[in-house]
Design a protein around this motif. Structure first.
Motif: not given
Lengths: 241, 292
Positions: A87, A208-210, A212, A214-215, A224, A227
């Protein structure tokens, strides 16, 4: 990015609160990548930077901070766990001849893998690893054949001060630096030196980016950590207070 | 739709990134990440807190704005997903909802607008529009007029009686309802004694809310005759059947996507086997069976 079932080959206490875990069966990751481990009894996976990879075995380090990592300490050798592997992005090492690597606390983990990849290419990086105190030191590079410069906040071992203090005082030569550690440390590095790559940590939902979850804010808008990161350029991260 | 499983808004981004995990063309449709007229960063971190049977999120509608979604995100998705999708619309005012709905409903890739009046994570907006029957009816009517595609109203479970809001949306001209959005929740850090989430509370989702969702869908099925999209904690094919028994015409799968990126695909693969075991020929036969 892959969903894999890994077998625990080692799960050992290193210091008062740091453990090392080795997992067999993942595809080879890139330095900077992380994995999400499924902990039985926990709803969300837990993200860990890859600290090393050899013979199909992925090495991670974790600090016991909550319910999930406490449960991890009880996981046994031979046990199988689900993981999402490979990842995030990776460190950019293109054309780098004199790397400087700087870690604070457990931040050494992804940088250890990076240092080993430099050594494989015949380049010996200068690795400065900061810890709180002598008892917190993890001797993580013994097997790689070179020793990091150790610093401790309380001066009980090595250089007295933080890893950033050391760099500021000794001003070693480098063409790119790589840093991972607590946010104040990364902020300090980014403020003092340009041209670095920072590996960030964040509380994540999916990894894995879905979601949001941890932006962070960057000079190019929201990104992110899981990601577009976890590795960001020291110039793009907008640090809060 | 060729199957009744749709990844829920906010758990699947704009879809195309999941094509790295599996061939997303198996999905019945996709509900896009909630979109507002302007780009939004969302709430400060932390935005996520874990729960025993799920999680709390307080993302705060991070999105690149309606025009960027239409011109960039929808094009990227169309390159890997041939079917039509559902655009999820959020806002802080009637004007914002109307304008965003007009922009997104005009996109050829979009077949319906999902009106998000139930997001608990946006100050001065979001859920505020979904808690008052009069406001909801008026907003639904305004968005209906602006949208060139059917409008699905996504209902909040954070009310005394969800059927009051379901009827209000029906009176406003909604073409369908989706329910439930997340339940307002909070976790407190034991070491710091402070809420984990930066904005204190967020929306609880995951298998823990499934019984709440089944009840809400059951009650709504009795109250209105609109098509219902059932969601809330669906984790497997059995949950899909149960939700359809309660009265859902199709379902959305949400939080599962965040812990297993292939979760929606696995449900679609498992459905035929579960149907066979339960003696179900066609899923359309079982909608609302619990009421008969």
């Amino acid at each position: 990015m892959k969903s894999e079932r890994l077998k625990i080959t080692e799960n050992r206490q290193i210091t008062a609160d740091i453990y090392k875990m080795c997992l067999l069966g993942a595809e080879k990751p890139l330095p900077g990548n992380f994995l999400e481990l499924t902990i039985p009894g926990c709803f969300l996976g837990r993200p860990f930077g890859v600290a090393g990879y050899a013979d199909g075995i992925t090495e991670i380090y974790y600090r016991v901070v909550g319910e999930g990592t406490m449960k991890m300490t009880g996981m046994k050798e031979g046990e199988e766990v689900d993981a999402l592997t490979g990842l995030g992005n990776s460190f950019d090492t293109n054309g780098v001849k004199k790397p400087l690597i700087v870690s604070g606390g457990l931040g050494f983990a992804p940088l250890k893998f990076l240092a080993e990849s430099f050594v494989e290419k015949g380049i010996t990086p200068l690795f400065v690893a900061g810890f709180k105190s002598r008892s917190d030191i993890v001797e993580f590079l013994k097997e790689s054949g070179f020793s990091p410069v150790i610093t401790t906040d309380d001066g009980t071992a090595g250089f007295h001060g933080s890893a950033v203090d050391y760099i500021k005082e000794k001003v070693p030569e480098f063409d790119r630096y790589y840093a991972c550690g607590p946010m104040p440390m990364l902020k300090g590095m980014a403020a003092a030196f340009k041209g670095g790559q920072l590996s960030l940590e964040a509380r994540m939902g999916c990894g894995f980016g879905a979601c949001m979850g941890c932006s962070i804010m960057t000079t190019a808008g929201a990104k992110r950590v899981c990601k577009e990161g976890p590795v960001f350029s020291s110039e793009e991260v907008i640090f809060g207070d | 739709m060729d199957n009744p499983v749709i990844p829920a808004s906010g758990t699947f981004g704009f879809g195309y990134e999941f094509n790295n995990w599996f061939d997303i063309s198996v999905l019945g449709s996709i509900a896009l990440k909630g979109t507002t007229i302007e780009a939004r960063y969302g709430n400060p971190l932390p935005r996520i807190a874990e729960c025993p049977a799920g999680m709390i999120n307080a993302i705060g509608l991070q999105n690149p704005g309606a025009v960027a979604v239409r011109d960039i995100e929808l094009k990227k998705l169309a390159a890997v997903y041939p079917k039509k999708v559902i655009a999820n619309v959020g806002g802080h005012s009637f004007g914002e909802y109307v304008e965003t709905s007009a922009i997104l409903s005009a996109a050829e890739e979009v077949f319906a607008i999902e009106l998000n009046v139930s997001c608990p994570n946006v100050k001065g907006g979001g859920m505020a529009f979904g808690l008052d029957a009069g406001v909801l009816e008026e907003l639904t009517a305004a968005v209906k007029e602006a949208s060139s595609k059917p409008v699905i109203v996504k209902l909040s479970p954070n009310v005394t009686d969800i059927t009051v809001l379901a009827k209000a949306a029906e009176r406003g001209g909604a073409d369908g309802l989706s329910l439930i959005n997340t339940l307002v929740g909070m976790r407190i850090d034991l070491r710091t004694a402070k809420p984990i989430i930066s904005v204190k509370r967020g929306g609880y989702s995951g298998p823990g809310v499934f019984p709440v969702a089944v009840n809400a869908v059951y009650n709504t099925r009795e109250a209105v005759s609109l098509p219902i999209v059932g969601m809330g904690g669906i984790m497997n094919a059995e949950n899909v059947i149960e939700m359809m028994y309660a009265g859902a015409d199709c379902v959305m799968v949400g939080t599962l996507n965040l812990i297993d990126p292939c979760g929606s695909k696995k449900i679609i693969e498992d459905l035929p086997g579960v149907m066979e075991r339960l003696g179900i020929d066609k899923l359309t036969d079982i909608v609302g069976r619990a009421h008969r």
